[in-house]
Scaffold this motif. Structure first.
Motif, mmCIF file in Angstrom:
data_model
loop_
_atom_site.group_PDB
_atom_site.id
_atom_site.type_symbol
_atom_site.label_atom_id
_atom_site.label_comp_id
_atom_site.label_asym_id
_atom_site.label_seq_id
_atom_site.Cartn_x
_atom_site.Cartn_y
_atom_site.Cartn_z
ATOM 1 N N ASP A 98 40.813 -50.904 6.875
ATOM 2 C CA ASP A 98 42.242 -51.184 6.828
ATOM 3 C C ASP A 98 43.048 -50.104 7.535
ATOM 4 N N LEU A 99 42.463 -48.905 7.648
ATOM 5 C CA LEU A 99 43.070 -47.789 8.342
ATOM 6 C C LEU A 99 42.054 -47.206 9.309
ATOM 7 N N ILE A 100 42.513 -46.678 10.425
ATOM 8 C CA ILE A 100 41.620 -46.000 11.362
ATOM 9 C C ILE A 100 41.248 -44.643 10.766
ATOM 10 N N PRO A 101 39.974 -44.268 10.802
ATOM 11 C CA PRO A 101 39.562 -42.999 10.188
ATOM 12 C C PRO A 101 40.312 -41.804 10.765
ATOM 13 N N GLY A 102 40.429 -40.771 9.951
ATOM 14 C CA GLY A 102 41.109 -39.556 10.387
ATOM 15 C C GLY A 102 40.199 -38.560 11.058
ATOM 16 N N ALA A 103 38.898 -38.808 11.068
ATOM 17 C CA ALA A 103 37.948 -37.933 11.742
ATOM 18 C C ALA A 103 36.753 -38.768 12.170
ATOM 19 N N GLY A 104 36.113 -38.341 13.250
ATOM 20 C CA GLY A 104 34.937 -39.041 13.744
ATOM 21 C C GLY A 104 35.187 -39.697 15.090
ATOM 22 N N PRO A 105 34.116 -40.095 15.797
ATOM 23 C CA PRO A 105 34.244 -40.614 17.169
ATOM 24 C C PRO A 105 35.087 -41.875 17.280
ATOM 25 N N ARG A 234 26.680 -42.713 20.585
ATOM 26 C CA ARG A 234 25.893 -42.253 19.423
ATOM 27 C C ARG A 234 26.731 -42.381 18.150
ATOM 28 N N PRO A 235 26.187 -42.988 17.110
ATOM 29 C CA PRO A 235 26.935 -43.092 15.850
ATOM 30 C C PRO A 235 26.904 -41.790 15.060
ATOM 31 N N PHE A 236 28.040 -41.432 14.511
ATOM 32 C CA PHE A 236 28.156 -40.278 13.619
ATOM 33 C C PHE A 236 29.029 -40.682 12.440
ATOM 34 N N GLN A 237 28.804 -40.049 11.307
ATOM 35 C CA GLN A 237 29.634 -40.339 10.141
ATOM 36 C C GLN A 237 31.074 -39.941 10.410
ATOM 37 N N ASP A 238 31.989 -40.798 9.949
ATOM 38 C CA ASP A 238 33.404 -40.482 10.045
ATOM 39 C C ASP A 238 34.008 -40.483 8.652
ATOM 40 N N SER A 239 35.330 -40.385 8.566
ATOM 41 C CA SER A 239 35.958 -40.252 7.252
ATOM 42 C C SER A 239 35.959 -41.549 6.459
ATOM 43 N N SER A 240 35.413 -42.644 7.014
ATOM 44 C CA SER A 240 35.188 -43.845 6.215
ATOM 45 C C SER A 240 33.981 -43.700 5.308
#
Length: 596
Positions: A98-105, A234-240
């Motif tokens: 619902d929101l774009i993450p605040g950190a991550g690619p 490359r996938p990395f964990q984000d703030s989701s």
């Protein structure tokens, strides 16, 4: 004589003010070797990538306002990259967001800062690419004393780096630990990146402009774009809390170029105040000044009194409500109406003797405002946040950051002037691209994942940035450049500074040093987009009687530390005498001005 923490510097040769002393001095070095304000600003911009990596980086962005000695008319340099082609609302919704993450690619816009700095150097600078990049290369390669706040940031995200972002851990957790404050820290990969840009330029021959254009190509379509394209997949964990790949591709990099455009200006008390257009929050400052004028009460201009603070905060709330409803990178912004005197009178009529706890967007030209559903739902609170009153960078353990930014102002003896606010691409924003030595940014978080809004996400649109440099003209000549880090607080801290300096007659340093304040009763531009209605944050140097009077107006006053709010920089020039001046913020013990 009024006491100030530092002198207001005065001279006739050149003045620099920035958020880090090394950037200021490196810029001054370019003036000393015969360069102009734009050579100096570019040098400072690249040094800030190295010495304030928790506040900005090459993967971020920079808006600037410039005036040249040949043409003093202000122009905006837009180094705010747009949303990549793959950044659609449907894509994020398909990921359950619902929101774009605040950190991550996933939150990265196309990087805009480097191309903008190089465009500025090509069109208005005088020195070579090798000359202006030399200080940044040296600090990245040979090292610089690391700021304690960088160490604090790395410590806050240590587990994220160790568990999910190994490429960042390689750079920032050498020997398995965060660096120490004052440690001589190097970034060899970024030094190599800058050297390769210089080498690309030298391979283009001896013409200065051809060299700079070759470096721009190496960035936008060459080795930098190739590495960004490869790493984004490359996938990395984000703030989701889940891993996702990024969206910026080599094609996005190739399609982008920094641009020149007209500023939005407002005539005020004999001055013309210039800001970036409505794709950013800059016109909030102009709306606020217009509403204060419409109050028709000189007391509203005094940031030292309870009434003045109340009036300014209430005017700011109204302008920020309009930001939420109307500002964005679209063609349908009612720009003329928002800054009209008639509209200002309508808005000023809403300011009474009680603080409003509501978000009240207006109806310019009678149009119906539309707010995001997230805002209409009244999201409040700041879960997992550092103290919101510090005025300094605050970082969550998952890398989410609120309002980290730098600033630099320069004026030279010929009358060239620039105000620039570089930001984004913070070390904590996204995993480090190991071959390049920097991460991408997270500016997409300022879009809404809802159709039909002024700042709805769409490929090619610029996010509604908080970055807000300011330039002031008088009689057609530039007389002041200023700005500050601080996210949603940037224009809030600049309003009282301008009132103190331009209306109250205080010197630059007096106006910077005076007690600061801001409201958090507005929707945050940063994930998770919260607000705290009614809260007014003030430095506890404000006297008790004024604080009590503000509470009587209905503000819920939150006291902050005595020297904690804002990081203002400013330079000025008197066209009649050629005398230059500068000041810098003592808060954070980091910013500095220099000149002679």
């Amino acid at each position: 004589m009024t006491f100030t923490t530092r002198p207001t510097l005065r001279g006739t040769f050149g003045m620099v003010s920035s958020t880090h002393w090394l950037a200021s001095q490196a810029a001054m070095g370019m003036l000393e070797r015969g360069g102009n304000a734009f050579d100096a600003a570019v040098t400072a911009g690249f040094v800030l990538h190295v010495v304030e990596p928790h506040l900005n980086g090459p993967g971020g962005e920079v808006p600037a306002i410039v005036a040249t000695a040949q043409d003093p008319t202000p122009k905006v340099l837009c180094g705010q990259g747009p949303a990549p082609a793959g950044a659609t609302i449907a894509h994020f919704r398909s990921l359950g967001m619902d929101l774009i993450p605040g950190a991550g690619p996933l939150a990265a816009a196309v990087p805009g800062a480097v191309d903008a700095w190089l465009l500025l150097l090509r069109e208005h600078g005088t020195l070579t690419l090798a000359e202006v990049l030399a200080p940044a290369i040296d600090y990245a390669d040979a090292g610089h004393p690391l700021l304690g706040r960088v160490v604090d940031t790395v410590t806050a995200v240590r587990s994220l780096f160790e568990e999910h972002w190994p490429t960042s851990a390689q750079l920032w957790l050498r020997d398995g630990r965060p660096p120490t404050a004052g440690e001589r820290f190097t970034n060899p990969a970024y030094a190599r990146t800058l050297r390769r840009l210089v080498q690309a330029g030298l391979a283009a021959g001896t013409d200065r402009e051809a060299q700079i254009e070759a470096a721009r190509r190496a960035w936008g379509t060459g080795f930098v774009a190739d590495e960004i394209d490869r790493f984004s997949r490359r996938p990395f964990q984000d703030s989701s809390g889940r891993p996702h790949a990024g969206l910026v591709t080599g094609d996005d990099m190739a399609a982008y170029s920094a641009t020149w455009e007209e500023p939005v200006t407002f005539d005020w008390h004999g001055y013309s105040v210039a800001k970036t257009s409505f794709w950013g929050q800059g016109p909030v400052l102009l709306e606020t000044l217009s509403v204060l004028d419409a109050l028709d009460d000189p007391g509203a201009y005094d940031p030292a009194t309870a009434f003045g603070i109340h009036a300014q905060v209430e005017a700011l709330k109204l302008a920020f409500a309009d930001r939420e409803a109307w500002y964005g990178d679209g063609a349908d912004v009612p720009a003329k109406a928002l800054l009209s005197r008639e509209y200002a009178r309508e808005r000023a009529a809403l300011i009474g003797d009680r603080a409003s706890w509501e978000l009240r967007p207006g109806r310019p030209d009678g149009a119906q405002p539309r707010l995001p559903a997230h805002v209409r739902a009244g999201a409040v609170g700041r879960a997992d946040r550092s103290d919101a009153t510090t005025g300094e960078p605050t970082v969550q353990s998952d890398g989410v950051t609120r309002g980290d930014t730098c600033h630099v102002d320069v004026v030279d003896r010929w009358g060239n002037m620039i105000s620039a606010t570089p930001s984004g691409g913070w070390l904590q924003s996204s995993p480090t691209i190991p071959e390049l030595g920097f991460p991408l940014g997270t500016r997409l978080q300022m879009f809404w994942l809802e159709e039909g809004l002024a700042s709805s996400l769409a490929p090619g649109r610029r996010p509604r940035t908080t970055l807000s440099p300011t330039m002031v003209h008088r009689d057609g000549q530039p007389v002041l450049a200023c700005g500050t880090p601080g996210g949603d607080q940037q224009d809030q801290w600049q309003v009282p500074f301008l009132l103190r300096h331009l209306v109250g007659g205080q010197s630059i340093q007096e106006a910077i040093d005076a007690p600061a304040f801001h409201t958090v009763g507005l929707p945050e531009s940063f994930y998770p987009r919260d607000m705290e209605p009614g809260i007014l944050v003030v430095e506890d140097r404000l006297d008790g009687a004024t604080v009590a009077a503000l509470r009587a107006y209905g503000h819920e006053v939150r006291l902050s530390d005595a020297w904690s709010l804002g990081r203002l920089c400013a330079v000025s020039r008197d066209p009649a005498t050629g005398v230059l001046a500068a000041g810098a913020n003592p808060r954070g013990m980091q910013g500095y001005a220099c000149g002679r």
